[in-house]
Design a protein around this motif. Structure first.
Motif, PDB file in Angstrom:
ATOM      1  N   PHE A 172       0.784  -1.388   0.041  1.00  0.00           N
ATOM      2  CA  PHE A 172       0.148  -0.552  -0.254  1.00  0.00           C
ATOM      3  C   PHE A 172       0.606   1.068   0.033  1.00  0.00           C
ATOM      4  O   PHE A 172       1.388   1.147   1.064  1.00  0.00           O
ATOM      5  CB  PHE A 172      -1.160  -0.547   1.355  1.00  0.00           C
ATOM      6  CG  PHE A 172      -1.497  -1.082   0.839  1.00  0.00           C
ATOM      7  CD1 PHE A 172      -2.636  -1.702   0.889  1.00  0.00           C
ATOM      8  CD2 PHE A 172      -1.537  -2.255   1.735  1.00  0.00           C
ATOM      9  CE1 PHE A 172      -4.461  -2.127   0.689  1.00  0.00           C
ATOM     10  CE2 PHE A 172      -2.168  -3.173   2.466  1.00  0.00           C
ATOM     11  CZ  PHE A 172      -3.708  -3.683   1.630  1.00  0.00           C
ATOM     12  N   ALA A 173       0.945   1.971  -1.480  1.00  0.00           N
ATOM     13  CA  ALA A 173       0.864   3.476  -1.111  1.00  0.00           C
ATOM     14  C   ALA A 173       0.803   4.323   0.450  1.00  0.00           C
ATOM     15  O   ALA A 173      -0.737   4.489   0.767  1.00  0.00           O
ATOM     16  CB  ALA A 173       1.694   3.739  -2.328  1.00  0.00           C
ATOM     17  N   PRO A 174       1.306   5.557   0.852  1.00  0.00           N
ATOM     18  CA  PRO A 174       1.528   6.182   1.881  1.00  0.00           C
ATOM     19  C   PRO A 174      -0.029   6.734   1.414  1.00  0.00           C
ATOM     20  O   PRO A 174       0.148   7.431   0.298  1.00  0.00           O
ATOM     21  CB  PRO A 174       2.300   6.885   1.890  1.00  0.00           C
ATOM     22  CG  PRO A 174       4.038   6.208   1.593  1.00  0.00           C
ATOM     23  CD  PRO A 174       3.100   5.275   0.248  1.00  0.00           C
ATOM     24  N   GLY A 175      -1.189   6.688   2.145  1.00  0.00           N
ATOM     25  CA  GLY A 175      -2.243   7.255   1.723  1.00  0.00           C
ATOM     26  C   GLY A 175      -3.132   6.908   1.067  1.00  0.00           C
ATOM     27  O   GLY A 175      -4.500   7.454   1.080  1.00  0.00           O
ATOM     28  N   SER A 176      -2.984   5.752   0.771  1.00  0.00           N
ATOM     29  CA  SER A 176      -3.767   5.377   0.016  1.00  0.00           C
ATOM     30  C   SER A 176      -4.880   4.271   0.982  1.00  0.00           C
ATOM     31  O   SER A 176      -4.461   3.687   2.727  1.00  0.00           O
ATOM     32  CB  SER A 176      -3.586   3.892  -0.847  1.00  0.00           C
ATOM     33  OG  SER A 176      -2.564   2.626  -0.513  1.00  0.00           O
ATOM     34  N   ILE A 177      -6.582   4.281   0.565  1.00  0.00           N
ATOM     35  CA  ILE A 177      -7.093   3.978   1.974  1.00  0.00           C
ATOM     36  C   ILE A 177      -8.021   2.526   0.840  1.00  0.00           C
ATOM     37  O   ILE A 177      -8.216   2.762  -0.223  1.00  0.00           O
ATOM     38  CB  ILE A 177      -8.247   4.799   2.078  1.00  0.00           C
ATOM     39  CG1 ILE A 177      -7.557   5.737   2.883  1.00  0.00           C
ATOM     40  CG2 ILE A 177      -9.676   4.243   3.395  1.00  0.00           C
ATOM     41  CD1 ILE A 177      -7.983   7.380   3.571  1.00  0.00           C
ATOM     42  N   PRO A 178      -7.711   1.213   1.192  1.00  0.00           N
ATOM     43  CA  PRO A 178      -8.785   0.877   0.382  1.00  0.00           C
ATOM     44  C   PRO A 178      -9.999   0.980   0.164  1.00  0.00           C
ATOM     45  O   PRO A 178     -10.537   1.162   1.461  1.00  0.00           O
ATOM     46  CB  PRO A 178      -8.137  -0.876   1.155  1.00  0.00           C
ATOM     47  CG  PRO A 178      -7.050  -0.907   2.631  1.00  0.00           C
ATOM     48  CD  PRO A 178      -7.071   1.103   2.263  1.00  0.00           C
ATOM     49  N   PRO A 179     -10.594   0.944  -0.584  1.00  0.00           N
ATOM     50  CA  PRO A 179     -12.373   0.209  -0.896  1.00  0.00           C
ATOM     51  C   PRO A 179     -12.972  -0.550   0.514  1.00  0.00           C
ATOM     52  O   PRO A 179     -14.583  -0.174   0.481  1.00  0.00           O
ATOM     53  CB  PRO A 179     -13.200   0.299  -1.616  1.00  0.00           C
ATOM     54  CG  PRO A 179     -11.885  -0.652  -2.461  1.00  0.00           C
ATOM     55  CD  PRO A 179     -10.031  -0.172  -1.734  1.00  0.00           C
ATOM     56  N   ASP A 180     -12.570  -1.656   0.894  1.00  0.00           N
ATOM     57  CA  ASP A 180     -12.800  -2.362   1.605  1.00  0.00           C
ATOM     58  C   ASP A 180     -11.735  -2.992   2.835  1.00  0.00           C
ATOM     59  O   ASP A 180     -10.315  -3.433   2.083  1.00  0.00           O
ATOM     60  CB  ASP A 180     -13.592  -3.767   1.087  1.00  0.00           C
ATOM     61  CG  ASP A 180     -15.154  -4.513   1.893  1.00  0.00           C
ATOM     62  OD1 ASP A 180     -15.298  -3.994   2.700  1.00  0.00           O
ATOM     63  OD2 ASP A 180     -15.834  -5.542   1.916  1.00  0.00           O
ATOM     64  N   GLY A 181     -12.458  -3.949   3.273  1.00  0.00           N
ATOM     65  CA  GLY A 181     -11.339  -4.172   4.463  1.00  0.00           C
ATOM     66  C   GLY A 181     -11.078  -5.688   4.224  1.00  0.00           C
ATOM     67  O   GLY A 181     -12.181  -6.387   3.225  1.00  0.00           O
ATOM     68  N   ALA A 182      -9.942  -6.916   4.572  1.00  0.00           N
ATOM     69  CA  ALA A 182      -9.716  -8.281   4.721  1.00  0.00           C
ATOM     70  C   ALA A 182     -10.972  -9.178   5.489  1.00  0.00           C
ATOM     71  O   ALA A 182     -11.738  -9.825   5.009  1.00  0.00           O
ATOM     72  CB  ALA A 182      -8.976  -8.133   5.431  1.00  0.00           C
ATOM     73  N   GLY A 183     -12.078  -8.357   6.104  1.00  0.00           N
ATOM     74  CA  GLY A 183     -13.374  -9.091   6.599  1.00  0.00           C
ATOM     75  C   GLY A 183     -12.387  -9.593   8.302  1.00  0.00           C
ATOM     76  O   GLY A 183     -11.478  -9.738   8.683  1.00  0.00           O
ATOM     77  N   LEU A 184     -13.983 -10.520   9.016  1.00  0.00           N
ATOM     78  CA  LEU A 184     -13.987 -10.940  10.305  1.00  0.00           C
ATOM     79  C   LEU A 184     -13.965 -12.809   9.720  1.00  0.00           C
ATOM     80  O   LEU A 184     -14.614 -13.242   9.161  1.00  0.00           O
ATOM     81  CB  LEU A 184     -14.939 -10.889  10.977  1.00  0.00           C
ATOM     82  CG  LEU A 184     -14.992 -11.077  12.667  1.00  0.00           C
ATOM     83  CD1 LEU A 184     -13.535 -10.129  13.579  1.00  0.00           C
ATOM     84  CD2 LEU A 184     -15.999 -10.394  13.121  1.00  0.00           C
ATOM     85  N   ASN A 185     -12.752 -13.494  10.209  1.00  0.00           N
ATOM     86  CA  ASN A 185     -12.826 -14.586  10.230  1.00  0.00           C
ATOM     87  C   ASN A 185     -14.168 -15.371  10.073  1.00  0.00           C
ATOM     88  O   ASN A 185     -15.120 -15.422  11.538  1.00  0.00           O
ATOM     89  CB  ASN A 185     -12.138 -15.379  11.407  1.00  0.00           C
ATOM     90  CG  ASN A 185     -11.831 -16.633  11.173  1.00  0.00           C
ATOM     91  OD1 ASN A 185     -12.600 -17.477  11.028  1.00  0.00           O
ATOM     92  ND2 ASN A 185      -9.919 -17.476  11.204  1.00  0.00           N
ATOM     93  N   PRO A 186     -14.577 -16.118   9.194  1.00  0.00           N
ATOM     94  CA  PRO A 186     -16.318 -16.574   9.721  1.00  0.00           C
ATOM     95  C   PRO A 186     -16.397 -17.395  11.033  1.00  0.00           C
ATOM     96  O   PRO A 186     -17.335 -17.444  11.427  1.00  0.00           O
ATOM     97  CB  PRO A 186     -16.382 -17.855   8.730  1.00  0.00           C
ATOM     98  CG  PRO A 186     -14.809 -17.295   7.260  1.00  0.00           C
ATOM     99  CD  PRO A 186     -14.249 -16.739   8.273  1.00  0.00           C
ATOM    100  N   LEU A 187     -15.106 -17.904  11.226  1.00  0.00           N
ATOM    101  CA  LEU A 187     -15.352 -18.830  12.277  1.00  0.00           C
ATOM    102  C   LEU A 187     -15.599 -17.560  13.544  1.00  0.00           C
ATOM    103  O   LEU A 187     -16.114 -18.221  15.234  1.00  0.00           O
ATOM    104  CB  LEU A 187     -14.342 -19.590  13.501  1.00  0.00           C
ATOM    105  CG  LEU A 187     -14.252 -20.840  11.827  1.00  0.00           C
ATOM    106  CD1 LEU A 187     -12.298 -21.420  13.364  1.00  0.00           C
ATOM    107  CD2 LEU A 187     -15.217 -21.728  12.760  1.00  0.00           C
TER     108      LEU A 187
END
Length: 398
Positions: free
Chosen positions: A150-165
């Motif tokens: 990830f480049a400095p200042g970049s914000i992804p549109p979504d997160g990796a999510g929470l483990n299904p368990l």
């Protein structure tokens, strides 16, 4: 450095200064005691704002933070966004130190005669956890944790999510209750150390007994919730699978329950003074030891976290606190003489002692099974483990 990390750092500095004034207050300086209280409150306010800020970061999908990115996504319901707070290491440590501040507030409100000494022990625990949080902040930016992705200042549109368990209603309740028990275990330990420092063992049991009850109740409920959750999600065919992380939480419950019962004999007959000191020190050490095992990545468990540099910090803290506590206990050993003695091996006191020994035998068996993979890897290069049948065969008769 962002606002969240600054708040944690401010809380750390205030706690360090508070510890200095607590030491002076313990020596009889009333003004220092008042100053220590004010600093504690300010430190608590700072960490409270950090907690609110992290909750807001999850709810508002602030994926610029590595911790939020790793444990949340836009499609998660609100309950699981809140639970994402304690889904990882940094969040659980922040929760732990926040609970310690709440418990410390009640100690101050009780105006206990050993307030400064008890609060000193609590503050030392807080300082350690805050130091960990400064080094491994939950507010670290994504590009700082993964500069190659990830480049400095970049914000992804979504997160990796929470483990299904972890996407289960029990995730909302189990970790906070368990860590409430972990944090509360500091209070009886603090009273015991204060008694050793004062060389006055007349009333510390009575003043800490409600805290001991609270600790064992919350720790027991936390273990029960975790067992039910594992039964429901993992399908082990039972509520207890002898998973290493389950055992790590079970160990302080065993020693704490033994302590909870033997202190009644000390209160009524003036017996088991040395034994009770050993039990309360061991219980606190096992809380930190269990956290070390689950956070260092040395255990192979469905519950355990990945390999982490946090482990050595906890191992060092265990070593320092445990050795210092034992040294203080040995220094006061001659002063911890029992007022009564066992008159018969069939007496109520003797029965209590036997039950205590059974608890500790179960503890030693479980502890050996827990650390055996580490020992075997050190000496043979291969990590051997004991399965559920071994634990059931050995602990069943006990």
């Amino acid at each position: 450095m962002n606002t969240g990390t600054i708040l944690i750092l401010v809380s750390l500095v205030l706690s360090l200064v508070s510890l200095y004034f607590l030491a002076r207050g313990a020596a009889g300086n009333a003004m220092a005691k008042t100053t220590a209280r004010r600093l504690f409150y300010l430190s608590g306010v700072s960490i409270t704002f950090a907690v609110i800020l992290l909750f807001f970061a999850f709810i508002s999908h602030s994926f610029q933070f590595n911790y939020v990115y790793n444990y949340s996504s836009r499609d998660l319901p609100l309950a699981y966004l809140v639970a994402g707070f304690w889904a990882g290491q940094e969040g659980t440590f922040l929760l732990w130190v926040f609970i310690l501040y709440i418990l410390g507030f009640f100690i101050i409100r009780s105006n206990d005669r050993d307030e400064c000494l008890v609060m000193s022990i609590i503050t030392v625990s807080q300082i350690f956890l805050l130091l960990v949080l400064v080094i491994y902040s939950p507010f670290r930016y994504l590009w700082q944790a993964h500069p190659e992705q990830f480049a400095p200042g970049s914000i992804p549109p979504d997160g990796a999510g929470l483990n299904p368990l972890l996407q289960d209603p029990w995730m909302v309740a189990h970790p906070p209750v368990l860590f409430l028990g972990y944090a509360a275990a500091t209070i009886p330990f603090a009273y015991a150390i204060a008694a050793l420092l004062r060389n006055d063992f007349s009333t510390w049991i009575a003043r800490s007994y409600r805290w001991t009850l609270f600790t064992m109740t919350t720790l027991g409920i936390g273990i029960f919730l975790g067992g039910y959750w594992a039964y429901k999600v993992l399908g082990w065919g039972g509520y207890w699978g002898w998973d290493p992380v389950e055992i790590a939480a079970f160990l302080p419950w065993l020693s704490g329950t033994a302590f909870l019962h033997s202190v009644m004999i000390q209160e009524k007959r003036g017996m088991f003074k040395r034994w009770n000191m050993v039990l309360v020190i061991v219980t606190y050490a096992l809380v930190i030891f269990g956290t070390f095992l689950t956070r260092s990545g040395v255990l192979s468990s469905v519950h355990a976290f990945a390999q982490s540099a946090i482990g050595p910090l906890f191992f060092g803290f265990i070593g320092i606190t445990f050795i210092a506590s034992l040294a203080l206990l040995l220094h006061r050993w001659k002063d911890l003489t029992s007022a009564g003695q066992l008159n018969s091996m069939l007496s109520r006191e003797a029965l209590f002692l036997r039950i205590n020994l059974l608890f500790m035998l179960i503890l030693l068996v479980c502890l050996w099974g827990l650390i055996f993979p580490i020992v075997s890897e050190l000496f043979t290069g291969q990590k051997a483990t004991f399965g559920p049948p071994w634990y059931e065969r050995i602990t069943g008769p006990l």
